[in-house]
Scaffold this motif. Structure first.
Motif, mmCIF file in Angstrom:
data_model
loop_
_atom_site.group_PDB
_atom_site.id
_atom_site.type_symbol
_atom_site.label_atom_id
_atom_site.label_comp_id
_atom_site.label_asym_id
_atom_site.label_seq_id
_atom_site.Cartn_x
_atom_site.Cartn_y
_atom_site.Cartn_z
ATOM 1 N N VAL A 186 -21.622 -20.001 -23.829
ATOM 2 C CA VAL A 186 -22.252 -21.186 -24.739
ATOM 3 C C VAL A 186 -21.557 -22.319 -24.388
ATOM 4 O O VAL A 186 -22.537 -23.529 -24.432
ATOM 5 N N GLY A 187 -20.354 -22.334 -24.182
ATOM 6 C CA GLY A 187 -19.698 -23.885 -23.996
ATOM 7 C C GLY A 187 -20.210 -24.575 -22.970
ATOM 8 O O GLY A 187 -20.447 -25.637 -22.727
ATOM 9 N N ARG A 188 -20.381 -23.664 -21.627
ATOM 10 C CA ARG A 188 -20.873 -24.363 -20.536
ATOM 11 C C ARG A 188 -22.294 -24.932 -20.564
ATOM 12 O O ARG A 188 -22.488 -25.965 -20.229
ATOM 13 N N VAL A 189 -23.135 -24.257 -21.380
ATOM 14 C CA VAL A 189 -24.502 -24.546 -21.478
ATOM 15 C C VAL A 189 -24.628 -25.744 -22.222
ATOM 16 O O VAL A 189 -25.261 -26.941 -21.945
ATOM 17 N N VAL A 190 -23.710 -25.714 -23.479
ATOM 18 C CA VAL A 190 -23.539 -27.101 -24.369
ATOM 19 C C VAL A 190 -23.256 -28.380 -23.460
ATOM 20 O O VAL A 190 -23.745 -29.228 -23.706
ATOM 21 N N SER A 191 -22.132 -28.028 -22.651
ATOM 22 C CA SER A 191 -21.512 -29.138 -21.810
ATOM 23 C C SER A 191 -22.637 -29.712 -20.925
ATOM 24 O O SER A 191 -22.813 -30.946 -20.820
ATOM 25 N N PHE A 192 -23.376 -28.890 -20.107
ATOM 26 C CA PHE A 192 -24.474 -29.194 -19.501
ATOM 27 C C PHE A 192 -25.368 -29.927 -20.041
ATOM 28 O O PHE A 192 -25.858 -31.087 -19.612
ATOM 29 N N VAL A 193 -25.847 -29.686 -21.077
ATOM 30 C CA VAL A 193 -27.081 -30.307 -22.085
ATOM 31 C C VAL A 193 -26.542 -31.590 -22.539
ATOM 32 O O VAL A 193 -27.169 -32.771 -22.468
ATOM 33 N N ALA A 194 -25.266 -31.531 -22.956
ATOM 34 C CA ALA A 194 -24.579 -32.793 -23.207
ATOM 35 C C ALA A 194 -24.632 -33.907 -21.930
ATOM 36 O O ALA A 194 -24.871 -35.034 -22.365
ATOM 37 N N ARG A 195 -24.274 -33.492 -20.964
ATOM 38 C CA ARG A 195 -24.072 -34.233 -19.764
ATOM 39 C C ARG A 195 -25.523 -34.769 -19.494
ATOM 40 O O ARG A 195 -25.710 -36.187 -19.057
ATOM 41 N N LEU A 196 -26.722 -33.974 -19.576
ATOM 42 C CA LEU A 196 -28.064 -34.453 -19.178
ATOM 43 C C LEU A 196 -28.632 -35.462 -20.172
ATOM 44 O O LEU A 196 -29.132 -36.428 -20.015
ATOM 45 N N THR A 197 -28.124 -34.946 -21.514
ATOM 46 C CA THR A 197 -28.541 -35.946 -22.424
ATOM 47 C C THR A 197 -27.998 -37.342 -22.613
ATOM 48 O O THR A 197 -28.672 -38.273 -22.849
#
Length: 594
Positions: free
Chosen positions: A232-243
């Motif tokens: 979940v942390g990797r997904v949130v980190s990836f989404v935050a980077r894209l956003t």
């Protein structure tokens, strides 16, 4: 009431998030320092009783109140409530429920081992009993009544129901057992456990307690929850980077881009910890296990915070090195790495103190002990501290920076390669590396060749004494014209003047400055100017003087002869076998046959 209630453990668990939000590294360090000061002040205000010579006199004199009397320890009777409860918990945790039934007043036609197993689950979930808190007397605590010991209560939907031990005598031997009323309520209490379905499915080996009072199945579930949290942390980190990537890309500064790139690790770790914190209540942890995981998660959140702080320092230092300010101000390129190292050391020390405090270690006493040990450490680390302050002095004063070509007094000349917390490394012209402690370097005379804005050309040109006044004027005018026509000359001060009559010839002083940045450019410009001087002297009809001396030799007959030495024609004539007189020429002139 001698047992802890489940509500206190749940309250501690719910307070984790609030503690993490309100706690700060600096605040913890300040609180720890205040606690250390209070501990030292308390030690000064309340010295040991033996210090005054009379036991207890010093404490009474300072506080005005006599110290409380220490009650003597009461020996534990083998038929006391404490001994019976300790034996029941030991047998049930080892899975020996048949033997644990001896400590239950089991109704007729009831399954004693099953009731013992369920009672253990209910007690560990709702009432964490510490046997040391129960009465060590054979007759129990008189406050609870004769032959009765109340060990806790369990909250139900309507009321709080007590858990009691009663004294039972069989065959002349007495022991304490759970009362009949308590045993009859076990099935109802067990039916309200949230994890009873899991307990009915898992084998008995996984239901036994492991380290830190976590059941073995809970130890197996924690890595699974941690793995889910990491995903979940990797997904949130990836989404935050894209956003946020598109947002920071439109800003003028590059610092936010560096922060976004370097914050992926701390974000992933923090989100994973949040998932673990949300998932642990579903494990149905016992009181001590809940406290243990609460401390570990709080300490881990502080690790994430200080990890992010270290990344911010790295990003800021990188931004200063690559930014426009660093390109315009070269001293910033030298100060930024040093300041970054010092800041990271300070953040690391504060982080260690915060984590230790959250794990329950006595940080106040630790800081007080560091104050005492700091004196011995300071005496043993004088040179280290001297070099540290020397590096700070170099960073603030900026006598040189990385890449400068410097001369340290008369000992070392080379290029500065690195400025560290302890020493500075220089690369010499022989390509060797010289390491100098910053403490000594801060007190030495440093000459920086890189800091100069112009390169100076200074030399003396000697012309032969046969040069006429007109030829000398022509040579002076020609040499000055060569300098002033050079594109890199500094025109404000060009010196070409007849200085005087020297031992070799007529001396012309030459001094000028070239507006170049490197030594290589200066060498090129100097070569062009010197070649122009040669052409100007030739155009004036004269020549350069040679360094020669005239010696007068007297022969056997009193004949006087002359000779030129130190490279003059007399030496050449002597090698050819000629007489000294044949090599005689006016002093200071170049040989005409040269």
């Amino acid at each position: 009431m001698r047992a802890m209630r489940s509500g206190s453990w749940a309250l501690a668990s719910r307070g984790v998030v609030l503690r993490l939000v309100l706690a700060g590294a600096v605040g913890l360090a300040v609180v720890g320092g205040i606690g250390a000061a209070d501990a030292v002040a308390g030690a000064q205000m309340n010295p040991s009783p033996g210090a005054a010579g009379t036991p207890g006199a010093s404490s009474t004199a300072w506080t005005g109140v006599s110290p409380p009397a220490v009650e003597p320890a009461i020996p534990e009777a083998p038929d006391s409530p404490r001994a019976s409860m300790r034996e029941f918990l030991r047998l049930s945790r080892e899975g020996r429920y048949e033997e644990a039934t001896r400590y239950l007043d089991v109704p007729s036609r009831a399954n004693g081992p099953e009731l013992a197993q369920r009672l253990r689950a209910v007690l560990e979930r709702h009432v964490w009993i510490e046997p040391a808190e129960l009465s060590p007397l054979s007759l129990g605590d008189p406050k609870d009544g004769a032959g009765v010991e109340e060990v806790g209560t369990i909250a139900t939907a309507t009321k709080k129901e007590p858990v009691r031990l009663v004294r039972k005598v069989e065959g002349g031997a007495a022991r304490w057992v759970f009362s009949r009323a308590t045993v009859e309520r076990v099935d109802a209490w067990y039916s309200h456990l949230e994890d009873r379905w899991l307990r009915d499915l898992l084998p008995e080996a996984l239901l036994r307690p492991g380290p830190r009072e976590l059941l073995w199945w809970q130890w197996l579930a924690l890595p699974v929850i941690a793995l889910v949290g990491w995903v979940v942390g990797r997904v949130v980190s990836f989404v935050a980077r894209l956003t946020l990537g598109g947002v920071v890309a439109r800003t003028k500064t590059g610092l936010d881009d560096e922060l976004l790139d370097r914050s992926q690790g701390p974000i992933t770790f923090a989100v994973a910890l949040g998932v673990v914190a949300v998932g642990t209540p579903w494990l149905g942890l016992y009181g001590p296990a809940e406290v243990f995981l609460t401390r570990v998660l709080s300490a881990a959140f502080f690790v994430a915070i200080f990890w992010a702080a270290l990344r911010v320092i790295d990003a800021s230092a990188e931004y200063l090195l690559q930014g426009g300010q660093a390109r315009d101000n070269a001293s910033a390129r030298s100060l930024a790495p040093l300041a970054g190292r010092i800041a990271k050391v300070m953040v690391f020390i504060i982080g260690v103190i915060a984590v230790l405090s959250e794990l329950g270690y006595p940080v106040a006493s630790l800081i007080a002990g560091l104050g005492i040990g700091g004196v011995a450490l300071a005496l043993a680390a004088q040179k280290t501290v001297e070099n540290l302050f020397g590096s700070i002095s170099i960073g603030l004063d900026r006598p040189f920076r990385v890449g400068d070509f410097v001369k340290i007094e008369e000992a070392v000349m080379g290029t500065v390669e690195a400025i560290g917390l302890r020493s500075t490394r220089l690369r010499t012209l022989d390509r060797t590396v010289v390491t100098m402690p910053n403490g000594k370097l801060a007190d030495m005379r440093v000459e920086s060749y890189t800091a100069r804005d112009r390169f100076r050309l200074a030399c003396i040109v000697s012309l032969v004494y046969a040069t006429t006044a007109e030829q000398l004027k022509g040579a002076l005018a020609g040499m000055e014209e060569v300098l002033r026509k050079h594109p890199q000359i500094w025109p404000d001060d060009v010196v070409v003047r007849f200085q005087g009559f020297g031992a070799v010839g007529m001396e012309i002083e030459v001094m000028a400055w070239f507006q170049v940045e490197t030594m290589g450019e200066f060498r090129e410009a100097r070569q062009q100017v010197l070649l122009g001087f040669m052409e100007a002297v030739e155009a004036a009809g004269t020549r350069f003087a040679l360094p020669a001396q005239r010696l007068h030799l007297v022969g056997e007959g009193g004949e006087l002869g002359g000779a030129l030495l130190a490279g003059g024609p007399a030496a050449n004539a002597a090698q050819r076998g000629a007489s000294p007189g044949e090599a005689s020429e006016p002093a200071g002139e170049a040989p005409r046959n040269a």
